[in-house]
Design a protein around this motif. Sequence first.
Motif, short mmCIF file in Angstrom:
data_model
loop_
_atom_site.label_atom_id
_atom_site.label_comp_id
_atom_site.label_asym_id
_atom_site.label_seq_id
_atom_site.Cartn_x
_atom_site.Cartn_y
_atom_site.Cartn_z
N ASP A 1 -3.46 -6.74 -11.08
CA ASP A 1 -3.85 -5.76 -11.02
C ASP A 1 -3.14 -4.20 -10.24
O ASP A 1 -2.01 -4.10 -9.87
N VAL A 2 -3.19 -2.57 -11.61
CA VAL A 2 -2.32 -1.92 -11.76
C VAL A 2 -3.09 -0.63 -11.21
O VAL A 2 -3.86 -0.76 -12.18
N THR A 3 -3.27 0.04 -10.58
CA THR A 3 -3.82 1.25 -10.34
C THR A 3 -2.81 2.59 -10.46
O THR A 3 -2.49 2.50 -9.59
N ILE A 4 -2.90 3.07 -11.70
CA ILE A 4 -1.96 4.45 -12.02
C ILE A 4 -2.59 6.13 -11.89
O ILE A 4 -3.30 5.88 -12.68
N ASP A 5 -2.10 6.81 -10.49
CA ASP A 5 -3.24 7.77 -10.99
C ASP A 5 -2.73 9.09 -10.63
O ASP A 5 -2.00 9.20 -9.42
N THR B 1 0.80 -1.42 0.24
CA THR B 1 0.15 -0.48 -0.49
C THR B 1 0.72 1.45 -0.25
O THR B 1 1.71 1.40 0.91
N LYS C 1 -4.07 7.23 -15.14
CA LYS C 1 -4.75 8.82 -15.24
C LYS C 1 -3.48 9.64 -15.13
O LYS C 1 -3.20 9.65 -14.48
N SER D 1 0.03 6.44 -6.65
CA SER D 1 -0.43 7.87 -7.18
C SER D 1 0.87 8.61 -6.55
O SER D 1 1.37 8.76 -5.27
N SER E 1 -1.16 -7.09 -6.18
CA SER E 1 -1.84 -5.68 -6.99
C SER E 1 -1.12 -4.17 -6.33
O SER E 1 -0.51 -4.48 -5.21
N ASN F 1 -4.85 0.34 -14.96
CA ASN F 1 -5.83 1.73 -15.09
C ASN F 1 -4.64 2.70 -15.10
O ASN F 1 -4.41 2.72 -14.47
N THR G 1 -2.21 0.00 -6.12
CA THR G 1 -2.05 1.21 -6.53
C THR G 1 -0.96 2.78 -5.87
O THR G 1 -0.95 2.68 -5.20
N ASP H 1 -0.91 8.54 -0.64
CA ASP H 1 -1.34 9.24 -1.57
C ASP H 1 -0.08 10.56 -1.60
O ASP H 1 0.30 11.38 -2.27
#
Length: 289
Positions: free
Chosen positions: A125-129, A84, A151, A108, A104, A149, A106, A87
Motif C-alpha cells: 500500500d502506497v499513498t503519495i500526497d 511513518t 494525488k 507527502s 505500507s 493512491n 504514506t 508532513d
Amino acid sequence: GQISFYNCTALTDVTLPDGLTIINRNAFRSCNALKSIKLPDNLESIEKQAFYGCIALESIDIPDKTKDIGEQAFLVCSGLTSLTIGDGMINIGKEAFLYTSLQSVTISAQAIGEYAFFGCSSLSDVTIDHFKNIGESAFSGCTSLSNLNIKGTESIGGNAFKNCTSLASITLPQTITGIGTFAFAGSGLTSITIPGSMKQISDEAFNGCTALKTATLEEGVETIGKNAFTNCKELTDITIPSTVTSIGNYAFNICPKLATVTFAGETPQLNSLGQNAFQSCEALTSIDI
C-alpha cells in the motif's frame, strides 16, 4: 561526528536528544543489532547512509520537521516493516529505502528520488500526497504493490512502477503532465485512464501490461509513443482522442485481441502514424476514422 556509532554491533536501542537537528552521514551505519530508535521532534535532516545496513531496525517514525532523507539512508534495512513520514518532508533521496521490508507507506513530499523504494517486495500500500516528482525506478519491482493512491503529482519517472505485477489499477491525477519510458511496463494493470493534462504517452510506457483490458485516453493527449502499448494482450478496443497528432512505431504491436480502433471527433488531427503501429493485431477488424 559523521561516523558517531558506525559498526556498533551491540547497540540495540537509541533515544536521541531533543536538540539534535541533523543525523550525519554513516552515523548508525552497520549497527546490525539496532532495533529501535526515537528521533527528536526538531530533527531536520537524515544524511546519506545514516542507517545503512541496520538489518534489525523494525520501524521508524520521521518527525514533521524533517525535510530531507539522504541517499541510501535506510538502504538494506531488511527488517524495516513500518515507516511513518511527517508532513514536512521535501525530499526522499536516491535509494533511500531500497530493499527494505516495508508493507505500507504514506508520503507527502516534493520529490522521491531514483530507486527510493526499489525492490521492496513486501510493499502493498502506497499513498503519495501532493508532491511533484516520482523519480526513476522509485517503486520498480515492488511486486506486492496492489493499492496505489497518487494525488497532486506532476511527473512519474521512467520505470517508476515497472514490474509491479500486483498493481491492477491506478487513477492518475489531473495534475500529471508526463510519465517516463517504461513507467508501468510489465505491471499488472487491467485498466488505465490517461488524463488530458498528459500531452504525451512516453515510449514503452505500458509495454508488457499483459492483463490490460481497458485504456481510456482523454481529450488533450497529443502523442502516443513507440511501443507504448506493445504486448497488451488483453486490450480489445481503443479510442484515439481527436487531439492526438502522432502515433509512434509499434505503438499497439502484439495486441492480439484488439478488434476495434476508433478515432474520436469529426476532424481528427492525426498527421503521423508510425511504422507497424498496429502490427500483429490479429483480431483487428474495424478502424473508424
